[in-house]
Design a protein around this motif. Sequence first.
Motif, mmCIF file in Angstrom:
data_model
loop_
_atom_site.group_PDB
_atom_site.id
_atom_site.type_symbol
_atom_site.label_atom_id
_atom_site.label_comp_id
_atom_site.label_asym_id
_atom_site.label_seq_id
_atom_site.Cartn_x
_atom_site.Cartn_y
_atom_site.Cartn_z
ATOM 1 N N LEU A 168 57.764 99.842 134.695
ATOM 2 C CA LEU A 168 58.822 98.955 135.197
ATOM 3 C C LEU A 168 58.558 98.547 136.648
ATOM 4 C CD1 LEU A 168 61.943 100.703 133.619
ATOM 5 C CD2 LEU A 168 61.092 98.396 133.089
ATOM 6 N N HIS A 169 58.064 99.490 137.412
ATOM 7 C CA HIS A 169 57.781 99.185 138.821
ATOM 8 C C HIS A 169 56.669 98.141 138.945
ATOM 9 C CE1 HIS A 169 58.249 100.089 143.047
ATOM 10 N NE2 HIS A 169 56.939 100.214 143.182
ATOM 11 N N VAL A 170 55.638 98.291 138.130
ATOM 12 C CA VAL A 170 54.540 97.310 138.091
ATOM 13 C C VAL A 170 55.086 95.918 137.747
ATOM 14 C CG1 VAL A 170 52.413 96.646 136.888
ATOM 15 C CG2 VAL A 170 52.870 99.068 137.345
ATOM 16 N N ILE A 171 55.929 95.883 136.745
ATOM 17 C CA ILE A 171 56.483 94.610 136.280
ATOM 18 C C ILE A 171 57.311 93.956 137.371
ATOM 19 C CG2 ILE A 171 58.163 93.604 134.661
ATOM 20 C CD1 ILE A 171 57.240 95.868 132.664
ATOM 21 N N ARG A 172 58.162 94.736 138.027
ATOM 22 C CA ARG A 172 59.006 94.166 139.088
ATOM 23 C C ARG A 172 58.166 93.610 140.223
ATOM 24 N NH1 ARG A 172 62.025 98.981 138.360
ATOM 25 N NH2 ARG A 172 61.197 99.745 140.316
ATOM 26 N N LYS A 173 57.152 94.357 140.628
ATOM 27 C CA LYS A 173 56.299 93.895 141.730
ATOM 28 C C LYS A 173 55.594 92.594 141.335
ATOM 29 C CE LYS A 173 57.331 96.863 144.620
ATOM 30 N NZ LYS A 173 58.046 96.532 145.831
ATOM 31 N N PHE A 174 55.102 92.570 140.127
ATOM 32 C CA PHE A 174 54.405 91.390 139.613
ATOM 33 C C PHE A 174 55.316 90.165 139.652
ATOM 34 C CE2 PHE A 174 53.695 88.882 135.672
ATOM 35 C CZ PHE A 174 52.492 88.294 136.030
ATOM 36 N N VAL B 109 47.362 95.212 140.355
ATOM 37 C CA VAL B 109 46.323 96.214 140.105
ATOM 38 C C VAL B 109 46.602 97.500 140.875
ATOM 39 C CG1 VAL B 109 43.881 96.698 140.439
ATOM 40 C CG2 VAL B 109 44.584 94.480 139.558
ATOM 41 N N SER B 110 47.076 97.374 142.108
ATOM 42 C CA SER B 110 47.255 98.594 142.897
ATOM 43 C C SER B 110 48.462 99.402 142.410
ATOM 44 C CB SER B 110 47.351 98.290 144.390
ATOM 45 O OG SER B 110 48.532 97.607 144.695
ATOM 46 N N GLU B 111 49.486 98.726 141.880
ATOM 47 C CA GLU B 111 50.611 99.483 141.314
ATOM 48 C C GLU B 111 50.162 100.306 140.107
ATOM 49 O OE1 GLU B 111 53.543 99.981 142.420
ATOM 50 O OE2 GLU B 111 53.605 98.504 144.012
ATOM 51 N N ILE B 112 49.332 99.709 139.284
ATOM 52 C CA ILE B 112 48.836 100.444 138.120
ATOM 53 C C ILE B 112 47.940 101.599 138.566
ATOM 54 C CG2 ILE B 112 47.405 100.280 136.037
ATOM 55 C CD1 ILE B 112 48.443 97.349 135.827
ATOM 56 N N ASN C 173 50.092 104.395 139.750
ATOM 57 C CA ASN C 173 50.656 105.129 138.610
ATOM 58 C C ASN C 173 49.640 106.077 137.982
ATOM 59 O OD1 ASN C 173 53.188 104.029 138.711
ATOM 60 N ND2 ASN C 173 52.924 102.647 136.964
ATOM 61 N N LEU C 174 48.382 105.681 138.015
ATOM 62 C CA LEU C 174 47.344 106.493 137.372
ATOM 63 C C LEU C 174 46.880 107.635 138.270
ATOM 64 C CD1 LEU C 174 45.178 103.652 135.785
ATOM 65 C CD2 LEU C 174 46.789 105.169 134.628
ATOM 66 N N GLY C 175 47.408 107.684 139.490
ATOM 67 C CA GLY C 175 47.077 108.805 140.359
ATOM 68 C C GLY C 175 45.863 108.583 141.250
ATOM 69 N N PHE C 176 45.356 107.368 141.320
ATOM 70 C CA PHE C 176 44.277 107.105 142.274
ATOM 71 C C PHE C 176 44.820 107.269 143.691
ATOM 72 C CE2 PHE C 176 42.398 104.763 138.668
ATOM 73 C CZ PHE C 176 41.086 105.207 138.760
ATOM 74 N N ASP C 177 43.998 107.795 144.591
ATOM 75 C CA ASP C 177 44.470 107.967 145.964
ATOM 76 C C ASP C 177 44.377 106.645 146.736
ATOM 77 O OD1 ASP C 177 41.821 107.621 146.767
ATOM 78 O OD2 ASP C 177 41.457 109.751 147.042
ATOM 79 N N GLU C 178 44.940 106.650 147.939
ATOM 80 C CA GLU C 178 45.017 105.440 148.764
ATOM 81 C C GLU C 178 43.666 104.741 148.913
ATOM 82 O OE1 GLU C 178 47.163 104.032 151.532
ATOM 83 O OE2 GLU C 178 48.875 104.615 150.289
ATOM 84 N N GLU C 179 42.633 105.529 149.176
ATOM 85 C CA GLU C 179 41.322 104.918 149.403
ATOM 86 C C GLU C 179 40.812 104.242 148.129
ATOM 87 O OE1 GLU C 179 38.259 107.475 150.941
ATOM 88 O OE2 GLU C 179 36.811 105.817 151.024
ATOM 89 N N ALA C 180 40.928 104.945 147.020
ATOM 90 C CA ALA C 180 40.468 104.369 145.751
ATOM 91 C C ALA C 180 41.285 103.127 145.398
ATOM 92 C CB ALA C 180 40.570 105.410 144.640
ATOM 93 N N MET C 181 42.584 103.166 145.704
ATOM 94 C CA MET C 181 43.437 102.000 145.429
ATOM 95 C C MET C 181 42.944 100.782 146.206
ATOM 96 S SD MET C 181 47.299 103.453 145.359
ATOM 97 C CE MET C 181 48.033 101.917 145.930
ATOM 98 N N TYR C 182 42.594 101.014 147.469
ATOM 99 C CA TYR C 182 42.106 99.908 148.292
ATOM 100 C C TYR C 182 40.792 99.379 147.726
ATOM 101 C CZ TYR C 182 41.466 97.239 152.657
ATOM 102 O OH TYR C 182 41.322 96.246 153.582
ATOM 103 N N GLN C 183 39.943 100.280 147.286
ATOM 104 C CA GLN C 183 38.646 99.861 146.746
ATOM 105 C C GLN C 183 38.827 99.035 145.470
ATOM 106 O OE1 GLN C 183 36.982 103.800 146.455
ATOM 107 N NE2 GLN C 183 35.874 103.595 148.402
#
Lengths: 152, 152, 121, 121
Positions: free
Chosen positions: A26-32, B33-36, B39-49
């Motif tokens: 839901l959070h992903v959807i809202r941000k999108f 992409v970064s919200e997903i 959610n999947l537990g990637f850390d800040e650095e990986a999210m940025y990458q």
Amino acid sequence: MPRKTKTTKKSRALYRLNLPAHSENLHVIRKFVSEIASNLGFDEEAMYQIELAVDEACTNVIKHAYRNDQQSEKIIKITLKVKEDRLIIIVADKGCGFNPAAIKSPDMEKYIKKGKRGGLGLHLIKSLMDEVSFRMKPGVRNEVIMVKKRKG
Amino acid sequence: MPRKTKTTKKSRALYRLNLPAHSENLHVIRKFVSEIASNLGFDEEAMYQIELAVDEACTNVIKHAYRNDQQSEKIIKITLKVKEDRLIIIVADKGCGFNPAAIKSPDMEKYIKKGKRGGLGLHLIKSLMDEVSFRMKPGVRNEVIMVKKRKG
Amino acid sequence: MSNFEISREDNKEITVLKLHGYLDAHTAREFEQSLANVIKEQRFKIVVSLENLKYISSAGLGVFMGFIEEVRKKGGDIKIAQPSPKVYKVFDLLGFPNLYEFYDQLETALKAFEKTQQPGK
Amino acid sequence: MSNFEISREDNKEITVLKLHGYLDAHTAREFEQSLANVIKEQRFKIVVSLENLKYISSAGLGVFMGFIEEVRKKGGDIKIAQPSPKVYKVFDLLGFPNLYEFYDQLETALKAFEKTQQPGK
Ligand SMILES: Nc1ncnc2c1ncn2[C@@H]1O[C@H](COP(=O)(O)OP(=O)(O)O)[C@@H](O)[C@H]1O
Ligand SMILES: Nc1ncnc2c1ncn2[C@@H]1O[C@H](COP(=O)(O)OP(=O)(O)O)[C@@H](O)[C@H]1O
């Protein structure tokens, strides 16, 4: 093939998002949705209203659509159609469907007395959006179609 | 039909996003992409990458894919496949395509001397992701396939 | 990496739950659990502070509705403090201001419990 | 509702451009225009402050590359100040620290212009 009217780039924009019907999305959807609304020039209040209406429609898909239907892929399909004067958002599922005419507006006093929850989502959607309609094809494609006007 | 292995809910998750190939959508794409990834537990650095690699691939679609192709709908298709041990991201267009083998790593000194820009995107993608591959069907579907490993 | 958090402060017989972030159908469970815990401890004077709540959907409102009758029967109340205008609007659309007390300040919400002796029935 | 902004401060012969938000292929045009304007005014001592820059992609780096040779030929330089670790990492991946001077503090970036008399050739 010639078109009837000249449309601007934005008026033809189409966004499609398909994702698993899990509440963590839901959070992903809202941000999108809110990022797109922001790009289109909707103000903060309208952005919140759009986010909330889409959230409610998707929450219903997650909670209700696939209830008795463990086999099918539990997917939410969100489509945004950007028109010159309005944004059309369609939230679709291929679950059990429902009869929108049978859903009554919630009586809050009663709800509290019964300690019963829910029944608020569709009411909110109708309050927040300019037009709301439904198209039901149970097991194939059930749609909640929401329209928010863009200020001229 | 029985499956070979029992997969967790998350390991089967599939996200699809189709949207117009306009640079104003890059921000939408990154947030999505970064919200997903979050959610999947990637850390800040990986999210940025991940954000950056996807941005670069989409920027290339916007800049290069549809250049000589005014007729076709200019759409970016983004697919995220969540596997137990990795996230697979596919950025696809149906533009002109290109020969990935012909793209050389940029020589920065030369770039500056020539005041020439660009050539950095694919290099960045390869630096940021664990695996990168390509599938080209010009006019039909050209894919940049990027893999980021999830930490156990 | 949750986008919702709850902190709790017990202030004599009043319990304050402070909600942070986004309250939706995903995170509502957490709020429900927190409220249930407070009530299990026989603490019925509850203030929910929304000062740091950025977002609420009907799933969040549903949690308030689920507990209010029981709490009031026990002589307590759930009062709502410091909603942002955006968040208040959602409560308002669903008629909550007729059913719940809202306060701009946390302090006035706390004081409201002092004024009423054994409210309810 | 742009997610990128530039503010400019002229400090004697040095111009400071402060970037805010997200610098990508969409917003790079704005940065490019700002830099072009500064150079058109014959101001070649430029510090770009990234203190408030949350994100940069190669399109943003491309803007730096497009102007540096011209600026240096005119005895000036583009120095980069206060990148966050995340943003610096992107410059680093593409070898920028060999080609540009980076400074943690805005002040040291400004001072670096004082030290060098007519740098370049
Ligand atoms: N996508 C859907 N699929 C199936 N049923 C739905 C769907 N959306 C709404 N409904 C039905 O409409 C009812 C009212 O929905 P709503 O007003 O959101 O309240 P609540 O979800 O809290 O029950 C639901 O209880 C459900 O029966
Ligand atoms: N999606 C695409 N469609 C067509 N050509 C592409 C695509 N992606 C990359 N290319 C080609 O690869 C080249 C290198 O891309 P890149 O490393 O990102 O640098 P730049 O985009 O700055 O030129 C591009 O110049 C283009 O010719």
